[in-house]
Enzyme design. Structure first.
Site, PDB file in Angstrom:
ATOM      1  CD  GLU A 255      23.745   7.686  18.240  1.00  0.00           C
ATOM      2  OE1 GLU A 255      23.160   6.938  19.032  1.00  0.00           O
ATOM      3  OE2 GLU A 255      24.088   7.330  17.113  1.00  0.00           O
TER       4      GLU A 255
ATOM      5  CG  HIS B  61      19.595   3.862  19.882  1.00  0.00           C
ATOM      6  ND1 HIS B  61      19.585   5.134  20.413  1.00  0.00           N
ATOM      7  CD2 HIS B  61      20.677   3.810  19.068  1.00  0.00           C
ATOM      8  CE1 HIS B  61      20.607   5.812  19.924  1.00  0.00           C
ATOM      9  NE2 HIS B  61      21.293   5.024  19.108  1.00  0.00           N
ATOM     10  CD  GLU B  62      21.901   0.836  16.707  1.00  0.00           C
ATOM     11  OE1 GLU B  62      21.961   1.380  15.579  1.00  0.00           O
ATOM     12  OE2 GLU B  62      22.638   1.162  17.640  1.00  0.00           O
TER      13      GLU B  62
ATOM     14  CG  HIS C 265      20.330   5.318  14.336  1.00  0.00           C
ATOM     15  ND1 HIS C 265      20.570   6.668  14.434  1.00  0.00           N
ATOM     16  CD2 HIS C 265      20.970   4.748  15.388  1.00  0.00           C
ATOM     17  CE1 HIS C 265      21.311   6.908  15.497  1.00  0.00           C
ATOM     18  NE2 HIS C 265      21.567   5.761  16.097  1.00  0.00           N
TER      19      HIS C 265
END
Length: 251
Positions: free
Chosen positions: A187, A128-129, A132
């Site tokens: 997100e 997930h990070e 980003h």
């Protein structure tokens, strides 16, 4: 280009005033407005590096022989470079349940998150990070922050009730909420990136859902502070599970 020209016209108009007549906040508003348009990816990466250095100095960083560092290194061993972006990882010896990534490829995981989650769940958060970083969310967030700062500083330079409001904590809160929806969109996109990341490398995708489910139970049902502007964790978990079932990756 027209927006830059308009801003420059306003700033040039200020040059007929003496320095004492110009509110510094109005000058800063012009600078922020121009920067929000002209800032480059290279500049944003450098700003990110500076910010991460400050964070690394602020929080206790786990050393290379620390069990948390060794565990994280095992988890991310295959993912030191993603999409041509070199990723550097560190653990903060802090009990907070948190993790973040910046535009220069820095990923920081807090001890509290590692205590809460399995290796597979940590990897899903890492995915997930990394999402980003790959989606250039830091760039977009910084540009949006500069635009909001330009508006807030412009209002704060004015006298009367409008200026007082912009200078108040209410003005700061309004700035925070102005970015909240933008953050939710980022997100969701990072969730999708993590799902695809896990699937691409042959990892199970359900740990992404269980990670969100664990986060939803923190603090007696309240999510950690860093998730306050994010989509509801239980909704995110359900979305991942439904997608996994459609893809034949879960029952």
């Amino acid at each position: 280009m027209k927006r830059i020209a308009s801003i420059l016209f306003i700033l040039c108009g200020m040059s007929t005033l003496t320095t004492a007549q110009i509110d510094p906040r109005l000058i800063q508003a012009g600078i922020d407005a121009i920067s929000s348009i002209t800032i480059t990816d290279k500049q944003i990466a450098e700003y990110s590096r500076q910010a991460v250095r400050q964070m690394d100095a602020k929080y206790p960083v786990a050393g290379p022989n620390d069990p948390y560092t060794q565990r994280l290194n095992r988890i991310v061993a295959r993912h030191r470079n993603v999409g041509g972006i070199p990723i550097n990882y560190k653990v903060y010896n802090v009990k907070d349940v948190n993790a973040f990534a910046t535009a220069d490829g820095s990923v920081r995981v807090f001890k509290g998150l590692m205590d809460l989650m399995t290796d597979a769940e940590i990897l899903s958060v890492i995915g997930h990070e990394i999402g980003h970083v790959a989606n250039k969310d830091s760039r977009d967030a910084m540009k949006a922050a500069l635009r909001r700062s330009a508006i807030r500083n412009g209002l704060a330079s004015r006298s009367g009730a409008v200026g007082e409001l912009a200078r108040s904590q209410i003005g700061a809160a309004a700035d925070y909420f102005a970015g909240a929806k933008f953050s939710r969109d980022q997100e969701t996109e990072a969730d999708d990136y993590s799902y695809a990341f896990l699937k691409r490398y042959g990892y199970p995708v359900i740990p992404l859902a269980t990670a969100f489910e664990k986060l939803s139970k923190q603090g007696g049902g309240n999510v950690p502070a860093f998730l306050s502007t994010h989509p509801d964790s239980r909704t995110r978990a359900q979305r991942i599970r439904e997608r996994a079932r459609r893809d034949g990756l879960a029952r």
